[in-house]
Design an enzyme around this catalytic site. Structure first.
Site, PDB file in Angstrom:
ATOM      1  CB  SER A  86      -0.904   0.003   1.237  1.00 44.54           C
ATOM      2  OG  SER A  86      -1.413   1.314   1.429  1.00 44.54           O
ATOM      3  CG  HIS A  88      -9.259   0.382  -0.028  1.00 45.50           C
ATOM      4  ND1 HIS A  88      -8.631   0.062   1.160  1.00 45.50           N
ATOM      5  CD2 HIS A  88     -10.586   0.432   0.268  1.00 45.50           C
ATOM      6  CE1 HIS A  88      -9.530  -0.059   2.121  1.00 45.50           C
ATOM      7  NE2 HIS A  88     -10.730   0.172   1.611  1.00 45.50           N
ATOM      8  N   GLY A  92      -8.873   4.230   7.254  1.00 47.36           N
ATOM      9  CA  GLY A  92      -8.603   5.662   7.345  1.00 47.36           C
ATOM     10  C   GLY A  92      -7.134   6.002   7.562  1.00 47.36           C
ATOM     11  N   GLY A 106      -2.892   4.382   8.005  1.00 50.21           N
ATOM     12  CA  GLY A 106      -1.912   3.309   8.035  1.00 50.21           C
ATOM     13  C   GLY A 106      -1.356   3.169   9.443  1.00 50.21           C
ATOM     14  N   GLY A 143       1.345  -1.912   4.142  1.00 45.63           N
ATOM     15  CA  GLY A 143       1.890  -0.566   3.963  1.00 45.63           C
ATOM     16  C   GLY A 143       3.154  -0.381   4.766  1.00 45.63           C
TER      17      GLY A 143
HETATM   18  C1  DX5 Z   1      -6.204   1.792   5.833  1.00 46.70           C
HETATM   19  C2  DX5 Z   1      -5.802   1.416   4.445  1.00 46.70           C
HETATM   20  C3  DX5 Z   1      -4.677   0.453   4.391  1.00 46.70           C
HETATM   21  C4  DX5 Z   1      -3.371   0.970   4.943  1.00 46.70           C
HETATM   22  C5  DX5 Z   1      -2.630  -0.200   5.504  1.00 46.70           C
HETATM   23  O1  DX5 Z   1      -7.396   2.498   5.779  1.00 46.70           O
HETATM   24  O2  DX5 Z   1      -6.890   0.829   3.757  1.00 46.70           O
HETATM   25  O3  DX5 Z   1      -4.491  -0.023   3.064  1.00 46.70           O
HETATM   26  O4  DX5 Z   1      -2.574   1.602   3.980  1.00 46.70           O
HETATM   27  O5  DX5 Z   1      -1.494   0.278   6.153  1.00 46.70           O
HETATM   28  P1  DX5 Z   1      -0.687  -0.625   7.181  1.00 46.70           P
HETATM   29  O6  DX5 Z   1      -0.192  -1.831   6.435  1.00 46.70           O
HETATM   30  O7  DX5 Z   1       0.410   0.288   7.633  1.00 46.70           O
HETATM   31  O8  DX5 Z   1      -1.621  -1.009   8.285  1.00 46.70           O
HETATM   32 ZN    ZN Z   2      -6.480  -0.111   1.822  1.00 41.95          ZN
END
Ligand code: DX5
Ligand code: ZN
Length: 226
Positions: free
Chosen positions: A11, A69, A145, A147, A200
């Site tokens: 991500s 997304h 919302g 990461g 991410g």
């Molecule tokens: C959150 C996003 C995720 C996010 C994941 O709302 O949909 O895709 O980027 O980030 P990580 O892997 O850091 O939890």
């Molecule tokens: Zn996502």
């Protein structure tokens, strides 16, 4: 589930935006299967990220599928724009959509892949009627919302239920997880039945770099599945 079946979708929300092209290219060289693009509008979720111009920029630096997304209140109004920018698939939320079946048909009419996303508090049973129209299910393993949040462990039984439903109703449908995926949680999600993992922070925020993050995730999954 054999290791080769597990796909990784870095991500870009956690990427260094001053070097986005380089970082995505490195993810591709490190074996990423698709690039996950988190679009947020400040209404559907309490955060704003980016829109179709970023998809357009990414399209010129990678051949990987671009998975969008949509965490926005009116996804149907934006499909054309994202398709023109180079999007290959869309993930739309069950929450807040009173006409989900219509939304899925709109994406299919554009000949793009489509998945439905459910938040941690949303029960899996709601998917059953729309599953035949979907290419993938995305189970949020954090609240959407932001990461860098912690994986919500109570989603694990739900992931198992979604896997059972997929095998019963639409074998071949993908089961993807998003949020808090790292070396510890990736094997748990895979054991519960996921075959696509969004990551991410654990990829783009890894102290040993993007390739290191990808390798660490692959190694953790391999160890747990052997
Ligand atoms: C959150 C996003 C995720 C996010 C994941 O709302 O949909 O895709 O980027 O980030 P990580 O892997 O850091 O939890
Ligand atoms: Zn996502």
């Amino acid at each position: 589930m054999p290791l080769r079946a597990i796909k990784l979708a870095p991500s870009i929300l956690a990427a260094d935006f001053t070097r986005l092209g380089e970082q995505v290219a490195e993810a591709e060289r490190s074996g990423a299967n698709r690039i996950h693009v988190d679009v947020m509008d400040g209404h559907f979720v309490p955060n704003i990220s980016f829109g179709a111009v970023v998809v357009e920029a990414l399209r010129s630096v990678t051949r990987l599928p671009l998975e969008v997304h949509l965490m926005i209140t009116d996804p149907d109004s934006f499909f054309d724009e994202f398709v023109a920018a180079g999007a290959d698939s869309f993930l739309v939320h069950w929450e807040g959509n009173n006409n989900l079946h219509r939304t899925l048909q709109r994406v299919k009419a554009l000949k793009k892949r489509v998945g439905v996303v459910i938040n941690p508090a949303t029960p899996s049973a709601l998917l059953e009627e729309v599953l035949p129209d979907m290419d993938l299910v995305l189970v949020m393993t954090v609240n959407p919302g932001f990461g860098h949040q912690h994986f919500v462990p109570t989603t694990l039984p739900k992931i198992r239920r979604v896997r059972e439903m997929i095998e019963r109703v639409k074998p071949g449908c993908e089961l993807e997880l998003d949020g808090g995926i790292d070396e510890t949680t990736a094997p748990l999600g895979v054991a519960a039945g996921a075959n696509v993992l969004v990551a991410g922070t654990s990829v783009f925020g890894n102290p040993s770099g993007v390739a290191g993050g990808m390798n660490d995730l692959r190694a953790a999954i391999e160890q747990a599945t052997n």
